[in-house]
Design an enzyme around this catalytic site. Sequence first.
Site, short mmCIF file in Angstrom:
data_model
loop_
_atom_site.label_atom_id
_atom_site.label_comp_id
_atom_site.label_asym_id
_atom_site.label_seq_id
_atom_site.Cartn_x
_atom_site.Cartn_y
_atom_site.Cartn_z
N ALA A 137 25.43 47.98 48.68
CA ALA A 137 24.01 47.96 49.01
C ALA A 137 23.52 49.34 49.45
CB ALA A 137 23.76 46.94 50.12
N LYS A 188 38.35 39.58 44.79
CA LYS A 188 38.57 41.01 45.05
C LYS A 188 38.43 41.33 46.53
CE LYS A 188 34.02 42.10 45.62
NZ LYS A 188 33.35 42.93 46.64
N THR A 245 35.65 48.17 46.03
CA THR A 245 35.81 47.46 47.30
C THR A 245 37.08 47.91 48.02
OG1 THR A 245 34.71 45.58 46.26
CG2 THR A 245 35.76 45.17 48.37
#
Length: 336
Positions: A137, A188, A245
């Site tokens: 984000a 994930k 991630t």
Amino acid sequence: MAKLGVIGAGSWGTALAILLNENGNEVTLWSHREAEAERIRSTRQISKLPEVTLPEKISVTADLEQAVSDKDALILVVPSNCVRETAGKMSAFVKDGAVVVSASKGIEESTLKTMTDIVDELIPQAQSAVLSGPSHAEEVARSLPTTCVIGAGSEETARYLQKLFMSPVFRVYISSDMLGIELGGALKNVIALAAGIADGMGYGDNAKAAIITRGMVEIARLGMKMGGKLETFSGLTGIGDLIVTCASMHSRNRRAGILLGQGYSMEEAMKEVNMVVEGVYSAKSAMKLSEKYGVELPIIEQVNRILFEGKNPKEAVSNLMLRDSKQENSLIPWEK
């Protein structure tokens, strides 16, 4: 111009609201707390995105009916453990034929349903879709180049959503493999916890690379057994999302893992991160899916033991390293 409701005023929901507004749509952003909605309206600031100012054109409300009614598409961006409750409350206000896009990543522990499964169950008059990919984000809100995938039940719906989200800084691909997209996005986060744990223990780049690659094997092994496609796990919503991630400090899952590797308990790590750590919720679901489908998930199993049984991370790593020797890929035969 489409009339859109973004349901969830966290960092990801806010970033998507800004993107959709910049694309010329009429956007309403919903927060579940009136006090937060009032603060955002007055300051145009989001606490989790301090460098970003919310455009004046975006309406902010805590009234769910106002956010949902008469919208062409709704983007559901609440934590995965809140999706069922929120979708149930939304249902009465969603018009027939509207599209509900899940941008939440997780698997419901009690039912093992994906987020779009829950939307289909509770909002049957809508078309469900999913948005996922390597997309922090913090970067989307700053208009940094990002690429994602939209999955939908029909090509027509997917292309409609592709046009809504596509911009010079946000490239969107489409796919029919909604299940694969959602499984990649949920699982994930568990592997990112493992990567963070290794970082917290100071194990270096070799260990990180092993966790990413072998973690992807676990995700694809389970996902394909459930009906997902290998191509999806090899793409943006599989290996792409896993890499970002596991590697970025924007990742709350990696940050929580680092703390676990430094000796924090699961509760202490979540409190320190001060954001929803989706991998903690998905870890239990993943193990239930492992049992249901008879698929071995050694890394995810050890993450569960660290999270919920207080296992020492060093012991977990030792258990992984000393497993029985194996061939890397059983689909590649010996010539002789």
